[in-house]
Design an enzyme around this catalytic site. Structure first.
Site, PDB file in Angstrom:
ATOM      1  N   HIS A 388     -17.620  94.501  34.753  1.00 46.12           N
ATOM      2  CA  HIS A 388     -16.673  95.558  34.401  1.00 46.12           C
ATOM      3  C   HIS A 388     -17.357  96.614  33.534  1.00 46.12           C
ATOM      4  O   HIS A 388     -17.265  97.823  33.781  1.00 46.12           O
ATOM      5  CB  HIS A 388     -15.486  94.939  33.665  1.00 46.12           C
ATOM      6  CG  HIS A 388     -14.485  95.942  33.182  1.00 46.12           C
ATOM      7  ND1 HIS A 388     -14.472  96.433  31.894  1.00 46.12           N
ATOM      8  CD2 HIS A 388     -13.474  96.561  33.832  1.00 46.12           C
ATOM      9  CE1 HIS A 388     -13.487  97.303  31.772  1.00 46.12           C
ATOM     10  NE2 HIS A 388     -12.855  97.396  32.925  1.00 46.12           N
ATOM     11  N   ARG A 497      -8.741 106.514  40.672  1.00 45.63           N
ATOM     12  CA  ARG A 497      -8.178 105.164  40.525  1.00 45.63           C
ATOM     13  C   ARG A 497      -7.005 105.240  39.568  1.00 45.63           C
ATOM     14  O   ARG A 497      -7.197 105.356  38.364  1.00 45.63           O
ATOM     15  CB  ARG A 497      -9.237 104.208  39.993  1.00 45.63           C
ATOM     16  CG  ARG A 497     -10.208 103.720  41.051  1.00 45.63           C
ATOM     17  CD  ARG A 497     -11.446 103.158  40.415  1.00 45.63           C
ATOM     18  NE  ARG A 497     -12.118 104.231  39.685  1.00 45.63           N
ATOM     19  CZ  ARG A 497     -13.424 104.421  39.654  1.00 45.63           C
ATOM     20  NH1 ARG A 497     -14.216 103.614  40.296  1.00 45.63           N
ATOM     21  NH2 ARG A 497     -13.951 105.419  38.973  1.00 45.63           N
ATOM     22  N   GLU A 697     -11.577  98.895  53.816  1.00 44.54           N
ATOM     23  CA  GLU A 697     -12.277  97.971  52.906  1.00 44.54           C
ATOM     24  C   GLU A 697     -12.032  96.526  53.275  1.00 44.54           C
ATOM     25  O   GLU A 697     -12.587  95.616  52.666  1.00 44.54           O
ATOM     26  CB  GLU A 697     -11.864  98.239  51.448  1.00 44.54           C
ATOM     27  CG  GLU A 697     -10.371  98.241  51.220  1.00 44.54           C
ATOM     28  CD  GLU A 697      -9.982  98.683  49.801  1.00 44.54           C
ATOM     29  OE1 GLU A 697     -10.804  98.610  48.894  1.00 44.54           O
ATOM     30  OE2 GLU A 697      -8.813  99.087  49.627  1.00 44.54           O
ATOM     31  N   GLY A 718     -14.180 101.709  51.295  1.00 47.66           N
ATOM     32  CA  GLY A 718     -14.383 101.045  50.012  1.00 47.66           C
ATOM     33  C   GLY A 718     -15.472 100.015  50.223  1.00 47.66           C
ATOM     34  O   GLY A 718     -15.209  98.864  50.543  1.00 47.66           O
ATOM     35  N   ASN A 720     -17.442  98.428  48.325  1.00 43.09           N
ATOM     36  CA  ASN A 720     -17.537  97.256  47.450  1.00 43.09           C
ATOM     37  C   ASN A 720     -16.730  96.099  48.029  1.00 43.09           C
ATOM     38  O   ASN A 720     -17.247  95.006  48.242  1.00 43.09           O
ATOM     39  CB  ASN A 720     -16.986  97.558  46.056  1.00 43.09           C
ATOM     40  CG  ASN A 720     -17.719  98.686  45.371  1.00 43.09           C
ATOM     41  OD1 ASN A 720     -18.775  99.109  45.826  1.00 43.09           O
ATOM     42  ND2 ASN A 720     -17.162  99.174  44.287  1.00 43.09           N
ATOM     43  N   CYS A 783     -16.472 105.681  49.306  1.00 46.23           N
ATOM     44  CA  CYS A 783     -16.206 105.886  47.877  1.00 46.23           C
ATOM     45  C   CYS A 783     -16.574 104.669  47.043  1.00 46.23           C
ATOM     46  O   CYS A 783     -16.207 104.582  45.888  1.00 46.23           O
ATOM     47  CB  CYS A 783     -14.742 106.279  47.652  1.00 46.23           C
ATOM     48  SG  CYS A 783     -13.574 104.943  47.970  1.00 46.23           S
TER      49      CYS A 783
END
Lengths: 843, 843
Positions: A388, A497, A697, A718, A720, A783
């Protein structure tokens, strides 16, 4: 470099050719001595110290303090001693056949490709697939085939062949910097590699060979002394190296030797340089007419250079090591100094008093956002590149060192103890972190500021933006970030976000009330409190971006339980606020706990089971857009639905969004039969352009992209989450095995850092293809974190994606990568002059 | 059925045609009365009670107790009263135009397709996509087009057209069972639908219409009484219905009317039947020469029938409802009665004393395995179809009711309270669960045992096995399960989950020591204890399967932390055993905790970071195989690597496995250069065939299937995990939103129950195609829960997969589904006689 080709017979014949000439004798013996020693080292791996010991012994016996004081007969003794050492260590006499010396040396150089140091170097620099192995990139494989097909050199005996495309051997005649006092050797850069200034930068050693610098037996002199001693030679040298620079069209890092007043160039290569130097050199060379702008962008500045040029750094990293107390992952580049705060509250309070603060935590959570924002940098004891702390810090361009494992943070005591040492850092103490190296120092170290606003950097970035095909946008959650991104050239915001906005203290309580409300009406009431706050967030971002491009706002993404209070105190406080029992709050928090939150009740799953959340967010977006448009500012609002897997999810959310749009823009209750086109027309009448799109995603979204594109007006990948699901790797948990996979070569790279070409990118390509077949021209961008990774940007460019979006501070880096990808596609070589170097797969 | 075509004028003309005939008058009036009432109900939705009230009023005034006692004039009054009710409720007079009556009735029947009851029925039976909607399966869409293209019927006025392919209206002349005492009406099955016996089974009502049965005003008589009253009519009826049976080649469920001694058939359709009856009927009809074996398999027994025939069931479910105390998910079929145990330990202890036990838990975890195995059935208060309890119970064929939310289980008090009632179930009390309905009863209810071993079932299954193309294997973790599966016709074991073996008390401690050991040597020592135990597990399974087929053993799959003790007591106990501090155990457990264990450090990731685990398991497999083969039993051992995403993972594990195989079979240390072919040859010399393969359960594995097949000799699709990752749904957490998605129609079905054709199945097809391109003929099967789901089996058959593997008790069901898929591919209609019914997408 390795001298070869001397043996006893040749030495004797050379001595016989100049009988009684002590200078020649000394020179011949000295070279023979060096040859044996280097050959033993390079070809046989004999410890050099054994030879140094023999030399010292002879020097001592002769009463000589330096090598040059030794007589030829002393040197003959040295040679005999060296040969004994060689025979003892290598198990055979020193070879007298010059051809054997040559071939064995060539074989040794080839073999050095696989020594542990070289392997480690390639690992660190992520140079893979050069060995003609099956996993090599196509161009590397073609090159390996090409090398293998070369006819053997026309030599007397079969010569060893290179094992790979990665190394080569040149054989040439030797020149001697130790020939006499009119001789010497030196190295130089054609421009200053630290600042980029146009001046020769180097060192020179009189009457010596190159290895004398390495061995430290003599101190080299600044290159300027050569100009004093021999203006002629200096002029010749300057002319030659500048000619080399003009030939290779890049700064040259040269080695040269002067033998009895004659200049020989031994080697030249493109010079390594700092980030600021790279930008300066590029703009200078364009100004000098040496290279075109395209050329400068293609090969004179790397993404790493640009990144370095954009962040503060330690003025003297080497000196700083004296104060080093810990080391972690270099999680977000740049250096920062500040006073230690151990909680987000402390950090905000201290920053409020005007202090420079570094937030030091065991690890950070979304509740620390305020403190992280107030701090100059973040240091954590746990977590890695994707923790994080790291993700948030990078998105803000704040330095971060993550996972400094030796720190034992004790918040209640207000200390961080460095494990295994007596060092204790207390609240308010100064420390410095270097997020580019992962190092943590005691005290406040001097910094070199980035010259981000300088004319050279600005000019360079202008060329970059003009060249690239792909658009570059920024991920930004605040007006400040959005404004910074636009300054850096971002063409809009590719990802807002919205959830980060809910963690602010005045909002989190309303959010929690909404989550815990059992009745729809209570939910709506709590959401009604949040709506004007969200609207003002969005308004700021729309104003900051203006005409630069669209603003893509992602609806609520994380699971609702992430917003709930976890400690007993927080739970009691919420219970008091809501007028219920703490036990009820606790039970609700327990009931919402998930075994695997990453694949749990989140994304549009929340928007569908609690449509009031989507309605509130859509209303906030459109209200803000309408307000900004009313002031004449252009607004393109893109509403993005997260975690979509089946087309019906998107249809459900899009219908809600369109209905809210119609309500906001037509100023009344919308009919249930509101169409997207109708709502879009109503918005346009208020000066607002809006689109509805989806995140890609979930792997299933890639398969269903054709059906999704019937509703979606844009796709934002997305990468990730798509990487998490395609591999089945939880980012929070993958650290231990991914690092082991990298060490064992099971993964060529961390797929969260560089997009996985065979798996994840193949799914993205499928999504783009199917989406475009169903809706020609649908914009497809990325993104995720990969949007700011140069290697991944090249992959996305090759796939023909429309844009990447990354954190504001990565925008210039992504833009440069995109421009280089464009130039590569136009057949520019990204580095040129010294043979093909395969840029994209390695960097 | 709806009588139409009477009005005031027709009634009067009929009365005029038979003046003074009271029988005719009563009959005409009675029919007109019924017509008005039914038309009002069906076409206008008027409450029937309003008419009944009027009828009662007239009967009371006339002093009549039954309808037949009413005089024609009383009936005329009734008709007037009915017309008033109609006009009041419907807002217009009762229509006198017979054509209006007809068209409105036709429109009402068509409209009934979308009434809430019909919609709910289709939901329950998963009948979707009939409406010509875009998501309809291709055949349904073709049928809808076909219907739409039919020319309109040649009628006087335009008639309403069917809104869909799902409903139709027949218009025909009326016959009257209430004509006189030589009239009547009845229903019958051509064979007993409960047992399958070949006897007429039905009821008859003298001088009555069908609706008199429904209204309950008269009690029907057994069909045999008709034989007594009129042997001629009975013989004609018997001859007719048997002719219908021969025509439709299935049991018929008929309605008929006798009007003044003339038999009319009103309707016939294939009769619903119980599972055991279906099997009996199928085998009888084949014996009678009515149908072929293929026909019987294709359309006389459904997978649900077979499932029902294989499980114990309540003898009288309707009577049982008196004792109903709770309801949950019907998680594993069959009924069971037993005494309540609240912990696994209690269950094992009670079962040890010879008691029948039901394990009742809040929810189960792997530590409850022993108690679940000892129990007759499992009941949980939390969880659904895919909870641990449900999955394990199904795999064992044990009844399970999961998520009976009204139960409040208090283990320490030894009670389960039924929320909102005064019912308390105590430890040792008898309860009964029905895992086919999800119901929980107090007490021990009488059961009907399955006739699993009966000759009819056996014969039927033989035909099934002979017909199907796809192989069927079983998932089995014990020799007993493996033996049962082979009895049911399984062609080997498709999945042995080795982790279940580690939860036994004598093994879990060694497992935990291995996990917590920091040194490689300690790990190896702990593993050495486990190896002989694992070997004896495998030995039993190899012996049980023998020549039936290969045994596919999956290497350790769950994350290691699943094996660690979670309670403080267990942690202290382990610490004592290991001679370390409890604190150290606790810290280690904490350190291994994962945010998302489903996508964490599990599967081959463990085998790679701890190769000693893979080596131990491989050695246990090969040692067992060698021992069994030495006794002359054929052994095919398939070693399966779980959770593979990149080819290098599989290569790494395969190399370890081959090396261990070489060690075991060549009886010494293997060279590092062991090849797979070399190891296979060494095994073959010992009589053992072995293969190395991979699970396909990570989306990336589907993309990389070509490269995986270079190493893998078989692919086994783990469709559970693949569904989790393709959708991004954690099975443990998806319950709340998936149930809402189903209710809103966002998902057509639960993807964990029926394989998702567009997403997951498309990835499986990609894996099969790429795998076969790289290694022609590589076997590809499915070993997830979908392997036992009939609808999914059809999908897999269409994709050309080689096998499915499911729990032993599902083997016959999967086999039947596979056989039906084979027959469907050969153009057999799975149901025939009453028009095309789309089998595969609905069931």
């Amino acid at each position: 470099m390795l001298n070869l080709g001397l043996n006893d017979a040749i030495v004797e014949s050379m001595l016989a050719a100049a009988p009684g000439d002590e200078v020649v004798a000394r020179w011949v013996f000295d070279n023979y001595r060096r040859l044996i020693q280097m050959y033993a080292d390079v070809v046989r791996g004999v410890d050099l110290a054994l030879f140094e010991a023999e030399l010292s012994r002879v020097k001592e016996a002769a009463g000589a303090s330096t090598d040059v004081e030794l007589s030829p007969s002393n040197l003959r003794d040295v040679i005999s001693a060296y040969k004994r050492v060689f025979e003892r260590e290598a198990g055979e006499p020193f070879p007298q056949d010059p051809w054997k010396q040559l071939y064995e040396a060539v074989a040794a150089v080839f073999a050095s490709w696989n020594n542990s140091r070289a392997v480690r170097y390639r690992q660190i620099n992520e140079i893979t697939g050069l060995l003609g192995e099956p996993d090599a990139p196509p161009r590397a494989r073609r090159w390996a085939r090409h090398v293998a097909q070369q006819p053997p050199a026309p030599l007397a005996r079969p010569c060893p062949r290179p094992p790979c495309a990665g190394t080569a051997v040149n054989v040439m005649a030797m020149v001697y910097g130790n020939r006499d006092d009119e001789s010497g050797t030196g190295v130089l850069f054609t421009r200053n590699p630290s600042t980029g200034e146009d001046e020769l930068f180097g060192e020179y050693l009189f009457n010596a060979q190159g290895e004398d610098v390495v061995s430290g037996s003599r101190s080299p002199r600044p290159i300027a002394e050569l100009e004093e001693r021999s203006p002629r030679l200096y002029a010749e040298l300057l002319g030659t190296v500048k000619r080399l620079e003009r030939h290779f069209l890049d700064v040259q890092d040269c080695e040269f030797t002067i033998e009895s007043g004659v200049l020989y160039m031994l080697q030249t290569r493109n010079g390594k340089r700092t980030g600021p130097a790279a930008v300066r050199i590029a703009t200078d060379m364009v100004a000098e007419g040496l290279v075109t702008k395209e050329d400068a962008v293609a090969r004179l500045v790397t993404p790493k250079h640009l990144d370095q040029a954009l962040h503060a750094r330690l003025r003297d990293p080497d000196a700083a090591d004296a104060d080093l107390i810990a080391k972690g992952t270099a999680a977000s580049p740049g250096a920062a100094a500040g006073r230690v705060a151990f909680t987000a509250g402390e950090a905000e309070e201290m920053a409020g008093r005007g202090l420079d603060v570094l937030l030091v935590r065991e690890e950070t959570s979304p509740e620390d956002i305020g403190g992280m924002h107030a701090a100059k940098g973040v240091l954590t004891a746990r977590g890695g590149m994707t923790s994080h702390a790291a993700v948030v810090a990078r998105s803000w361009g704040k330095p971060c060192v993550a996972g400094a494992g030796s720190l034992r943070v004790d918040v209640s005591a207000g200390t961080a103890v460095v494990h295994g040492t007596s060092t204790v850092v207390r609240r308010g103490d100064w420390i410095t972190i270097d997020g580019s190296s992962g190092k943590v120092y005691l005290g406040s170290l001097p910094m070199a500021d980035p010259d981000a606003g300088s004319g050279e950097l600005g000019a360079f970035l202008e060329w970059v933006h003009a060249i690239r095909r792909m658009k570059v946008k920024a991920n930004a959650d605040t007006p400040e970030d959005a404004a910074r991104a636009v300054q850096f050239g971002a063409q809009g915001v590719g990802l807002v976000r919205t959830e980060h906005m809910f963690f602010q203290p005045e909002r989190i309580t309303a959010m929690r009330r909404m989550i815990l409300a059992s009745e729809h009406d209570e939910q709506v009431a709590a959401l009604a409190e949040l709506e004007p706050l969200q609207a003002s967030d969005f308004e700021g971002i729309f104003r900051a971006v203006g005409a630069a491009g669209p603003v893509t706002i992602r609806l609520l993404d994380p699971p609702l339980h992430e917003f709930l209070p976890q400690t007993k105190e927080q739970q009691s406080s919420l219970a008091r606020h809501m007028g219920i029992r703490t036990e009820e709050v606790r039970a609700a928090v327990e009931a919402m706990r998930e075994a695997n939150p990453m694949t749990g009740h989140r994304g549009c799953r929340v928007g569908i089971t609690r449509p009031a959340v989507t309605r509130m967010q859509a209303r906030a977006i459109f209200t803000a857009a309408k307000r900004v448009a009313a002031d004449g500012v252009p607004v393109q609002a893109e509403v993005m639905v997260p975690l979509v897997g089946v087309p019906a999810e998107l249809k459900h959310q899009a219908a809600l969004i369109d209905q809210v749009a119609m309500e906001v823009f037509s100023g009344g209750a919308a009919a249930a039969a509101t169409t997207h086109d109708g709502a879009v027309a109503a918005a346009l009448a208020s000066g607002v352009v809006y689109r509805v799109g989806t995140m890609i995603e979930v792997p299933r979204a890639c398969l269903a992209a054709g059906a999704l594109a019937e509703t979606a007006e844009f796709f934002s990948v997305g990468s990730n989450d798509l990487t998490q699901l395609t591999f089945g790797y939880s980012r929070d948990d993958a650290g231990p095995f991914v690092s082991e996979y990298l060490a064992r070569g099971i993964l060529p790279a961390d797929p969260f850092v560089h997009v996985d070409e065979e798996g994840v990118a193949a799914l993205i390509a499928m999504a783009a293809e199917r989406g475009r077949a169903a809706r020609p021209g649908i914009p497809v961008g990325v993104c995720g974190e990969h949007g700011g990774d140069p290697q991944s940007v090249h992959v996305f460019d090759r796939m023909g994606l429309d844009y990447v979006s990354c954190s504001p501070f990565r925008v210039p880096v992504a833009a440069l990568s995109a421009a280089q990808a464009t130039l590569l596609a136009r057949k520019y070589r990204l580095y040129r002059g010294c043979g093909p170097i395969f840029f994209a797969p390695f960097k």
